[in-house]
Scaffold this motif. Structure first.
Motif, PDB file in Angstrom:
ATOM      1  N   PRO A 175      32.531  33.178  43.166  1.00 24.49           N
ATOM      2  CA  PRO A 175      31.643  33.085  44.328  1.00 24.49           C
ATOM      3  C   PRO A 175      31.952  34.102  45.409  1.00 24.49           C
ATOM      4  O   PRO A 175      31.082  34.411  46.223  1.00 24.49           O
ATOM      5  CB  PRO A 175      31.880  31.662  44.844  1.00 24.49           C
ATOM      6  CG  PRO A 175      33.255  31.321  44.381  1.00 24.49           C
ATOM      7  CD  PRO A 175      33.442  32.023  43.070  1.00 24.49           C
ATOM      8  N   ARG A 176      33.196  34.662  45.402  1.00 22.60           N
ATOM      9  CA  ARG A 176      33.593  35.519  46.508  1.00 22.60           C
ATOM     10  C   ARG A 176      34.076  36.897  46.059  1.00 22.60           C
ATOM     11  O   ARG A 176      35.248  37.234  46.219  1.00 22.60           O
ATOM     12  CB  ARG A 176      34.658  34.813  47.359  1.00 22.60           C
ATOM     13  CG  ARG A 176      34.073  33.623  48.108  1.00 22.60           C
ATOM     14  CD  ARG A 176      35.018  32.966  49.071  1.00 22.60           C
ATOM     15  NE  ARG A 176      34.244  32.142  49.995  1.00 22.60           N
ATOM     16  CZ  ARG A 176      34.780  31.344  50.919  1.00 22.60           C
ATOM     17  NH1 ARG A 176      36.103  31.269  51.047  1.00 22.60           N
ATOM     18  NH2 ARG A 176      34.006  30.642  51.717  1.00 22.60           N
ATOM     19  N   PRO A 177      33.174  37.714  45.505  1.00 22.21           N
ATOM     20  CA  PRO A 177      33.524  39.129  45.341  1.00 22.21           C
ATOM     21  C   PRO A 177      33.630  39.753  46.725  1.00 22.21           C
ATOM     22  O   PRO A 177      32.884  39.373  47.643  1.00 22.21           O
ATOM     23  CB  PRO A 177      32.350  39.697  44.548  1.00 22.21           C
ATOM     24  CG  PRO A 177      31.204  38.807  44.889  1.00 22.21           C
ATOM     25  CD  PRO A 177      31.784  37.441  45.101  1.00 22.21           C
ATOM     26  N   THR A 178      34.544  40.693  46.876  1.00 26.65           N
ATOM     27  CA  THR A 178      34.810  41.217  48.217  1.00 26.65           C
ATOM     28  C   THR A 178      34.473  42.689  48.404  1.00 26.65           C
ATOM     29  O   THR A 178      34.120  43.111  49.504  1.00 26.65           O
ATOM     30  CB  THR A 178      36.292  41.021  48.570  1.00 26.65           C
ATOM     31  OG1 THR A 178      37.092  41.667  47.571  1.00 26.65           O
ATOM     32  CG2 THR A 178      36.649  39.540  48.622  1.00 26.65           C
ATOM     33  N   ALA A 179      34.624  43.492  47.360  1.00 27.58           N
ATOM     34  CA  ALA A 179      34.395  44.931  47.494  1.00 27.58           C
ATOM     35  C   ALA A 179      34.280  45.550  46.113  1.00 27.58           C
ATOM     36  O   ALA A 179      34.635  44.923  45.106  1.00 27.58           O
ATOM     37  CB  ALA A 179      35.536  45.595  48.275  1.00 27.58           C
ATOM     38  N   CYS A 180      33.792  46.789  46.055  1.00 30.28           N
ATOM     39  CA  CYS A 180      33.592  47.447  44.766  1.00 30.28           C
ATOM     40  C   CYS A 180      33.817  48.946  44.916  1.00 30.28           C
ATOM     41  O   CYS A 180      33.666  49.507  46.008  1.00 30.28           O
ATOM     42  CB  CYS A 180      32.194  47.163  44.213  1.00 30.28           C
ATOM     43  SG  CYS A 180      30.843  47.545  45.354  1.00 30.28           S
ATOM     44  N   ALA A 181      34.182  49.582  43.801  1.00 28.13           N
ATOM     45  CA  ALA A 181      34.403  51.035  43.794  1.00 28.13           C
ATOM     46  C   ALA A 181      34.318  51.533  42.366  1.00 28.13           C
ATOM     47  O   ALA A 181      34.714  50.829  41.431  1.00 28.13           O
ATOM     48  CB  ALA A 181      35.757  51.386  44.382  1.00 28.13           C
ATOM     49  N   PHE A 182      33.834  52.746  42.195  1.00 29.77           N
ATOM     50  CA  PHE A 182      33.796  53.351  40.867  1.00 29.77           C
ATOM     51  C   PHE A 182      35.135  53.993  40.555  1.00 29.77           C
ATOM     52  O   PHE A 182      35.790  54.578  41.422  1.00 29.77           O
ATOM     53  CB  PHE A 182      32.675  54.386  40.779  1.00 29.77           C
ATOM     54  CG  PHE A 182      31.320  53.771  40.654  1.00 29.77           C
ATOM     55  CD1 PHE A 182      30.846  53.364  39.417  1.00 29.77           C
ATOM     56  CD2 PHE A 182      30.525  53.580  41.776  1.00 29.77           C
ATOM     57  CE1 PHE A 182      29.596  52.780  39.291  1.00 29.77           C
ATOM     58  CE2 PHE A 182      29.275  52.990  41.663  1.00 29.77           C
ATOM     59  CZ  PHE A 182      28.809  52.578  40.421  1.00 29.77           C
ATOM     60  N   GLY A 183      35.548  53.863  39.285  1.00 29.98           N
ATOM     61  CA  GLY A 183      36.813  54.438  38.861  1.00 29.98           C
ATOM     62  C   GLY A 183      36.764  54.820  37.404  1.00 29.98           C
ATOM     63  O   GLY A 183      35.713  54.778  36.759  1.00 29.98           O
ATOM     64  N   GLY A 184      37.925  55.198  36.888  1.00 27.07           N
ATOM     65  CA  GLY A 184      38.007  55.715  35.534  1.00 27.07           C
ATOM     66  C   GLY A 184      37.862  57.226  35.549  1.00 27.07           C
ATOM     67  O   GLY A 184      37.440  57.827  36.550  1.00 27.07           O
ATOM     68  N   THR A 240      32.611  56.058  36.069  1.00 29.53           N
ATOM     69  CA  THR A 240      31.438  55.284  35.649  1.00 29.53           C
ATOM     70  C   THR A 240      31.690  53.783  35.601  1.00 29.53           C
ATOM     71  O   THR A 240      30.750  53.010  35.409  1.00 29.53           O
ATOM     72  CB  THR A 240      30.952  55.737  34.261  1.00 29.53           C
ATOM     73  OG1 THR A 240      32.021  55.594  33.320  1.00 29.53           O
ATOM     74  CG2 THR A 240      30.486  57.188  34.295  1.00 29.53           C
ATOM     75  N   ASP A 241      32.948  53.374  35.763  1.00 41.20           N
ATOM     76  CA  ASP A 241      33.288  51.951  35.696  1.00 41.20           C
ATOM     77  C   ASP A 241      33.362  51.377  37.105  1.00 41.20           C
ATOM     78  O   ASP A 241      34.023  51.937  37.984  1.00 41.20           O
ATOM     79  CB  ASP A 241      34.625  51.735  34.987  1.00 41.20           C
ATOM     80  CG  ASP A 241      34.611  52.266  33.567  1.00 41.20           C
ATOM     81  OD1 ASP A 241      33.527  52.268  32.948  1.00 41.20           O
ATOM     82  OD2 ASP A 241      35.677  52.695  33.080  1.00 41.20           O
ATOM     83  N   LEU A 242      32.673  50.255  37.322  1.00 42.51           N
ATOM     84  CA  LEU A 242      32.636  49.637  38.645  1.00 42.51           C
ATOM     85  C   LEU A 242      33.712  48.549  38.727  1.00 42.51           C
ATOM     86  O   LEU A 242      33.640  47.544  38.027  1.00 42.51           O
ATOM     87  CB  LEU A 242      31.265  49.034  38.927  1.00 42.51           C
ATOM     88  CG  LEU A 242      31.074  48.491  40.346  1.00 42.51           C
ATOM     89  CD1 LEU A 242      31.006  49.643  41.353  1.00 42.51           C
ATOM     90  CD2 LEU A 242      29.806  47.633  40.431  1.00 42.51           C
ATOM     91  N   TYR A 243      34.711  48.772  39.586  1.00 40.91           N
ATOM     92  CA  TYR A 243      35.775  47.795  39.797  1.00 40.91           C
ATOM     93  C   TYR A 243      35.416  46.910  40.989  1.00 40.91           C
ATOM     94  O   TYR A 243      34.906  47.398  42.008  1.00 40.91           O
ATOM     95  CB  TYR A 243      37.111  48.490  40.032  1.00 40.91           C
ATOM     96  CG  TYR A 243      37.682  49.088  38.769  1.00 40.91           C
ATOM     97  CD1 TYR A 243      38.490  48.324  37.926  1.00 40.91           C
ATOM     98  CD2 TYR A 243      37.392  50.400  38.402  1.00 40.91           C
ATOM     99  CE1 TYR A 243      39.004  48.857  36.753  1.00 40.91           C
ATOM    100  CE2 TYR A 243      37.904  50.937  37.219  1.00 40.91           C
ATOM    101  CZ  TYR A 243      38.712  50.153  36.414  1.00 40.91           C
ATOM    102  OH  TYR A 243      39.207  50.673  35.238  1.00 40.91           O
ATOM    103  N   ILE A 244      35.717  45.625  40.864  1.00 39.01           N
ATOM    104  CA  ILE A 244      35.314  44.642  41.875  1.00 39.01           C
ATOM    105  C   ILE A 244      36.500  43.747  42.195  1.00 39.01           C
ATOM    106  O   ILE A 244      37.074  43.117  41.302  1.00 39.01           O
ATOM    107  CB  ILE A 244      34.138  43.784  41.365  1.00 39.01           C
ATOM    108  CG1 ILE A 244      32.949  44.671  40.966  1.00 39.01           C
ATOM    109  CG2 ILE A 244      33.716  42.764  42.423  1.00 39.01           C
ATOM    110  CD1 ILE A 244      31.931  43.975  40.088  1.00 39.01           C
ATOM    111  N   THR A 245      36.884  43.682  43.468  1.00 43.40           N
ATOM    112  CA  THR A 245      37.931  42.765  43.901  1.00 43.40           C
ATOM    113  C   THR A 245      37.320  41.420  44.267  1.00 43.40           C
ATOM    114  O   THR A 245      36.143  41.331  44.639  1.00 43.40           O
ATOM    115  CB  THR A 245      38.703  43.332  45.097  1.00 43.40           C
ATOM    116  OG1 THR A 245      37.770  43.826  46.075  1.00 43.40           O
ATOM    117  CG2 THR A 245      39.619  44.465  44.654  1.00 43.40           C
ATOM    118  N   THR A 246      38.143  40.360  44.184  1.00 41.29           N
ATOM    119  CA  THR A 246      37.652  39.005  44.405  1.00 41.29           C
ATOM    120  C   THR A 246      38.678  38.200  45.197  1.00 41.29           C
ATOM    121  O   THR A 246      39.839  38.597  45.327  1.00 41.29           O
ATOM    122  CB  THR A 246      37.370  38.296  43.067  1.00 41.29           C
ATOM    123  OG1 THR A 246      38.611  38.064  42.377  1.00 41.29           O
ATOM    124  CG2 THR A 246      36.461  39.138  42.166  1.00 41.29           C
TER     125      THR A 246
END
Length: 289
Positions: free
Chosen positions: A238-247, A251-257
């Motif tokens: 329910p609580r994703p906090t932020a996102c960033a592309f990496g790799g 092309t890969d979207l990383y998401i903190t929670t």
């Protein structure tokens, strides 16, 4: 719309935040704000590191030449390549802590703060240069969050979460606007409707689209430069906090929670998630200091 996500790092972060791809080290950096930890993750090898900080840490970004710049409760600090720590700018304010931060195209750090009680007007957004100079940008913020720049560097996107908006400014680089740091002409790009959560961290992709994590919304959304919603990634937390592309190819979207405040167990909450092949990100500058 459903997309294939994976758990990149199974963790129990209280408040995971601020994913950032460190291209020089080929690793992802992220923090657990309330856990006072800076994490790194190498997706090619699976190697992970954890650094404990002496106080709550809102963001960690790579520096030119190695090391990290940290947005900490009492100010901005530097981790040198030899792993030693020193303060760049120290300004403790009772009841206030650091939150999200981003590095601008010119290599300066745009660091946000907020009160622990989230009181309106208790937070700030400031620009910090490598010599420790601090320029106030916004001084009437509740929860300073996502900050990012358009591919051509002419626009800056910004979120003060309780407003439920993604705002956009004209960014003038080294020209600046008197009294407003280096931004002006603030206006809304998009608003998050009632029941869809609150906008938190953001990233900008190579097409100039803005991806935003929705706290209490269980999703990441992409908005076009015109403010149209054109993609939704639903998540198991329910609580994703932020996102960033990496790799290697961004092309890969990383998401903190986050786990904090949840009233029932959620297995993936607090972990680092990844959506492979979600899009194409922009290379992020390192802090010039």
């Amino acid at each position: 719309m459903t997309h294939a996500y994976e758990v990149a790092v199974l963790a129990e972060a209280a408040l995971g935040e601020g994913p950032t791809w460190d291209a020089d080290a080929a690793r992802l950096i992220w923090v657990d704000i309330l856990g006072s930890r800076v994490h790194t993750y190498d997706p090619a090898t699976g190697h992970r590191t954890v650094r404990t900080t002496e106080q709550h840490v809102g963001a960690a970004k790579p520096r030119v030449g190695g090391g990290l710049v940290l947005n900490l409760r009492d100010g901005v600090g530097l981790v040198d390549p030899d792993d030693s720590f020193r303060w760049l700018h120290r300004e403790p304010v009772p009841g206030r802590r650091a939150n999200d931060a981003a590095v601008a195209p010119d290599g300066s750090l745009w660091a946000g703060t907020m009160r622990y009680d989230e009181a309106p007007g208790g937070g700030t957004l400031s620009r910090i240069t490598g010599d420790g100079t601090v320029e106030p940008v916004l001084d009437d913020v509740a929860v300073s969050n996502g900050t990012g720049w358009s591919p051509d560097g002419r626009l800056m996107y910004y979120i003060d979460s309780p407003t439920r908006r993604i705002d956009v400014f004209d960014y003038e680089g080294n020209q600046g606007y008197e009294g407003e740091g280096r931004v002006g002409n603030r206006r809304p790009l998009a608003a998050i409707e009632d029941g869809a959560g609150f906008p938190d961290g953001l990233t900008v992709d190579a097409d100039g689209c803005v991806w935003v994590a929705l706290w209490d919304g269980g999703a990441v959304r992409r908005y076009t430069p015109a403010g149209a919603l054109d993609r939704v990634i639903e998540l198991p937390v329910p609580r994703p906090t932020a996102c960033a592309f990496g790799g290697a190819d961004l092309t890969d979207l990383y998401i903190t929670t986050a786990r904090t405040g949840l009233t029932a167990p959620v297995p993936a909450a607090g972990s680092l998630l990844v959506v492979p092949g979600a899009g194409k990100g922009l290379a992020q500058p390192a802090f010039a200091g």
